[in-house]
Scaffold this motif. Structure first.
Motif, mmCIF file in Angstrom:
data_model
loop_
_atom_site.group_PDB
_atom_site.id
_atom_site.type_symbol
_atom_site.label_atom_id
_atom_site.label_comp_id
_atom_site.label_asym_id
_atom_site.label_seq_id
_atom_site.Cartn_x
_atom_site.Cartn_y
_atom_site.Cartn_z
ATOM 1 N N ARG A 1 0.805 -0.831 0.093
ATOM 2 C CA ARG A 1 -0.080 -0.017 -0.192
ATOM 3 C C ARG A 1 0.992 1.637 -0.178
ATOM 4 O O ARG A 1 1.248 1.195 1.207
ATOM 5 C CB ARG A 1 -0.891 0.443 1.219
ATOM 6 C CG ARG A 1 -1.426 1.415 1.515
ATOM 7 C CD ARG A 1 -3.032 1.988 0.879
ATOM 8 N NE ARG A 1 -3.607 1.176 0.493
ATOM 9 C CZ ARG A 1 -4.920 1.260 1.119
ATOM 10 N NH1 ARG A 1 -4.748 1.872 2.502
ATOM 11 N NH2 ARG A 1 -5.854 0.134 1.010
ATOM 12 N N ASN B 1 -5.402 -7.317 4.235
ATOM 13 C CA ASN B 1 -5.787 -6.170 5.220
ATOM 14 C C ASN B 1 -5.501 -6.324 6.377
ATOM 15 O O ASN B 1 -6.068 -6.847 7.141
ATOM 16 C CB ASN B 1 -7.567 -5.996 4.805
ATOM 17 C CG ASN B 1 -7.871 -6.346 3.265
ATOM 18 O OD1 ASN B 1 -7.776 -7.180 3.037
ATOM 19 N ND2 ASN B 1 -8.350 -4.989 2.325
ATOM 20 N N GLY C 1 -4.460 5.919 -1.250
ATOM 21 C CA GLY C 1 -3.832 4.813 -1.157
ATOM 22 C C GLY C 1 -3.930 3.295 -2.604
ATOM 23 O O GLY C 1 -4.985 3.260 -3.119
ATOM 24 N N ASP D 1 -2.982 0.781 -4.240
ATOM 25 C CA ASP D 1 -2.211 -0.688 -3.549
ATOM 26 C C ASP D 1 -1.849 -2.200 -4.636
ATOM 27 O O ASP D 1 -2.615 -2.387 -5.935
ATOM 28 C CB ASP D 1 -3.360 -1.714 -3.474
ATOM 29 C CG ASP D 1 -3.879 -1.464 -2.151
ATOM 30 O OD1 ASP D 1 -3.574 -0.550 -1.317
ATOM 31 O OD2 ASP D 1 -5.536 -1.788 -1.902
ATOM 32 N N PRO E 1 -8.121 6.664 2.199
ATOM 33 C CA PRO E 1 -7.151 5.675 2.737
ATOM 34 C C PRO E 1 -7.610 6.148 3.977
ATOM 35 O O PRO E 1 -7.169 6.851 4.571
ATOM 36 C CB PRO E 1 -6.450 5.670 2.262
ATOM 37 C CG PRO E 1 -6.098 7.265 1.560
ATOM 38 C CD PRO E 1 -7.629 7.643 1.092
#
Length: 290
Positions: free
Chosen positions: A189, A213, A246, A248, A265
């Motif tokens: 991230r 996560n 953010g 990813d 985010p």
């Protein structure tokens, strides 16, 4: 300077950090629940209502729009535009980032590598797609989800049918996506503020879990991206039109792939992992809007 932080909860970590960072730089920070805001149009007397009363307009706004209130949040931001209140989140970028398929389509159209992904509207269609994507498992996603909710791994056709049929009761379409085995449950991230990457963390999924996560028990450590990956992150943010995001990434045999762009985010996981004052960077960015 008066800064309005539009957030569902003053007690949320990200909200508290933004208030603290704004206060530390000598600003007044008001937390406003955007679920209680209503755009009011009346020509030159247009305003924004909060709990039914006209809101004193701030010098700059930082919208933190919850995933379950996107439509209302977009309406709020468009009203800020109509009232000439500078802010840090484009309504069009928010809509694009929240729709996973639309986001990936725009990225792919810009030449950015993304996982092989197919949009499906039925369980039968998902079955055909899963065979084309290669051997199981395959990833099944809702178009709008957060914290790993609405993301599942199907190891066979039976599991695929069950997951897809369940997801189709919530939304009218699902994404079927290739599973990147070589990532081994890791992703990166990168937190972007303006055109600067202020922090990067690598997340590793908890044992028995494939979703990396933090809310799913993943661990995270601070890392640095190579120059090519940094440019990929910046280009991704510019392509979607997000100022604070953010981005990813997941590492594959064919190089880094952009998995997702988060337009609102959270700060807790990445500030904790990297010890970077991201809230301060966001406030400094908001200052430049005036």
């Amino acid at each position: 300077m008066r800064i309005a932080i539009f957030s569902r909860g003053p007690g949320l970590y990200s909200t508290r950090r933004l208030v603290a960072a704004a206060t530390a730089r000598g600003h007044a920070a008001d937390v406003i629940d955007h679920a209680l805001c209503s755009p009011f149009l009346a020509g030159r007397k247009s305003t924004l209502l909060h709990n039914g009363s006209p809101l004193e307009l701030p010098d700059v706004a930082i919208p933190r729009i919850g995933a379950n209130i996107t439509t209302r949040g977009v309406s709020l931001i468009r009203q800020l535009d109509a009232l000439s209140v500078p802010h840090t989140l484009s309504p069009d970028a928010l809509l694009l980032a929240r729709d996973k398929m639309s986001c990936l389509q725009v990225l792919a159209g810009a030449g950015i590598d993304v996982p092989r992904t197919v949009l499906c509207f039925s369980a039968w269609e998902a079955r055909q797609v899963a065979r084309r994507l290669g051997p199981f498992p395959v990833v099944v996603k809702l178009l709008e989800s957060t914290h790993g909710v609405g993301v599942a791994l199907a190891h066979n056709l039976h599991q695929l049918d069950r997951v897809v049929e369940g997801f189709l009761q919530l939304q009218d379409r699902v994404l079927i996506q290739e599973y990147i085995r070589e990532s081994k449950g890791c992703d990166q991230r990168a937190f972007v503020v303006g055109d600067e990457i202020v922090a990067v963390m690598e997340r590793r999924a908890a044992p028995g879990e494939f979703r990396a996560n933090i809310h799913r028990g993943a661990s995270a450590v601070r890392i640095e991206l190579d120059d090519a990956s940094q440019e990929l992150v910046r280009f991704t943010a510019r392509t979607i039109g997000v100022e604070i995001a953010g981005v990813d990434l997941i590492q594959s045999r064919r190089g880094p792939l952009v998995m997702e762009v988060n337009a609102s985010p959270g700060l807790e996981g990445i500030e904790g992992a990297t010890e970077v004052d991201i809230a301060g960077a966001i406030i400094r960015h908001a200052e430049q809007k005036i």
